[in-house]
Design an enzyme around this catalytic site. Structure first.
Site, PDB file in Angstrom:
ATOM      1  N   PRO A 152       0.919  -1.241   0.199  1.00 26.32           N
ATOM      2  CA  PRO A 152      -0.086   0.146   0.109  1.00 26.32           C
ATOM      3  C   PRO A 152       0.743   1.280   0.209  1.00 26.32           C
ATOM      4  CG  PRO A 152       0.112  -0.971   2.288  1.00 26.32           C
ATOM      5  CD  PRO A 152       0.642  -1.876   1.283  1.00 26.32           C
ATOM      6  N   ASP A 177       5.568   2.269   2.583  1.00 25.01           N
ATOM      7  CA  ASP A 177       4.809   1.443   2.598  1.00 25.01           C
ATOM      8  C   ASP A 177       3.959   1.814   3.837  1.00 25.01           C
ATOM      9  OD1 ASP A 177       3.564  -0.963   3.421  1.00 25.01           O
ATOM     10  OD2 ASP A 177       5.258  -2.233   3.174  1.00 25.01           O
ATOM     11  N   HIS A 178       2.513   1.923   3.704  1.00 27.05           N
ATOM     12  CA  HIS A 178       1.820   2.573   4.762  1.00 27.05           C
ATOM     13  C   HIS A 178       1.431   1.569   5.759  1.00 27.05           C
ATOM     14  CE1 HIS A 178      -0.335   5.810   6.545  1.00 27.05           C
ATOM     15  NE2 HIS A 178      -1.182   6.002   5.730  1.00 27.05           N
ATOM     16  N   ARG A 179       1.957   0.076   5.667  1.00 29.25           N
ATOM     17  CA  ARG A 179       1.777  -0.632   6.925  1.00 29.25           C
ATOM     18  C   ARG A 179       2.836  -0.444   7.877  1.00 29.25           C
ATOM     19  NH1 ARG A 179       2.544  -6.039   3.066  1.00 29.25           N
ATOM     20  NH2 ARG A 179       3.975  -4.512   2.483  1.00 29.25           N
TER      21      ARG A 179
END
Ligand code: CAO
Length: 245
Positions: free
Chosen positions: A47, A219-221
């Site tokens: 993401p 990476d938005h995680r």
């Protein structure tokens, strides 16, 4: 009215487009095909968010040009590598990878920076190892040597392994910002476009300032937007620090 999309088989597509006019076909190189597979995988499974900012490099640019004129290899990109090393120390979760089931973050205590090289065969991403232990001049020399090798002879697979963070610089060409695709298993990539002089308003006055656009995809995680914004600000501050006289 939507376009008529042909089904994906190669024969069907060439027949479809040939019906509208002359065409030719050109197979992807081995490197282009491998890059295409990696891009699809990374874009589809990570993401991505891209944070855009500009940092002032008026003083670093003056200092780097001065050092270059005095002899030795000094480039903006190499100092940007050093600034990223310092920012990665401030934000260790940017120098990390998620494990296979996405439940644990693996933080790396070394900094190996990969960088995108535009070659006639396609995009290659060699890694400069131990950037935390090298001076900017040494990194500049290595960038030049490895990118020449990539363009003239290609690279061994091992030269593209073990990276912890990636920089993609289009600064020698142009641009004001772009969305780089994360080079998995990294969790962030910094895109660089062309520095431009802009008016900066200060107090009652205005002065020219050289502004460098930076585009950080993350990476938005693993990384939240506030830390992404802080990271890019830190890169700008460390660039100034690493060029302080
Ligand atoms: N702003 C303004 N000028 C810049 C700049 C920037 N951000 N970055 C570089 N420049 C200048 C350099 O100072 C140099 O100027 P001189 O010719 O006056 O010395 C000139 O632009 C050319 O630089 P360069 O691109 O040859 O060298 P570099 O060290 O900055 O970059 C490399 C090396 C290998 C990263 C680059 O050549 C390259 O291949 N870039 C393409 C990467 C790419 O394709 N990314 C996209 C990946 S996703 O598809």
């Amino acid at each position: 009215m939507p376009q008529d999309v042909p089904d994906a088989s190669a024969n069907s597509m060439t027949e479809h487009f040939a019906a509208y006019g002359p065409i030719e076909t050109s197979p992807l190189s081995r490197i282009q095909a491998a890059t295409a597979r990696a891009m699809v995988r990374n874009w589809a499974t990570i993401p991505h968010v891209t944070h855009h900012d500009e940092v002032e490099i008026t003083e670093p640019d003056r200092v780097i040009r001065g050092r270059r004129a005095a002899g030795g290899k000094h480039t903006l990109l190499a100092y940007l590598f050093k600034a990223c090393v310092m920012a990665l120390r401030d934000f260790p979760h940017f120098n990390a990878s998620l494990d296979a089931d996405g439940k644990m973050l693996i933080l790396k205590r070394y900094v190996n920076i990969a960088f995108a090289v535009d070659t006639p065969q396609g995009l290659l991403t060699p890694v400069i190892r131990g950037c935390d232990e090298k001076a900017a001049e040494e990194i500049a020399t290595e960038i030049e040597q490895v990118s020449s090798q990539a363009r003239e002879k290609g690279l061994a697979y091992q030269q593209m392994e073990g990276g912890t963070f990636t920089i993609s610089s289009l600064g020698g060409i142009g641009g004001t910002g772009f969305t780089p695709i994360i080079n998995a298993p990294d969790v962030a990539i910094l895109g660089v476009t062309r520095a431009q002089v802009r008016p900066v308003f200060e107090g009652n006055g205005v002065r020219p300032a050289l502004m460098l656009p930076l585009s950080l995809s993350y990476d938005h995680r693993v990384i939240n937007g506030a830390d992404a914004a802080r990271f890019v600000v830190a890169v700008g501050s460390h660039l100034v620090e690493s060029c302080a006289e």
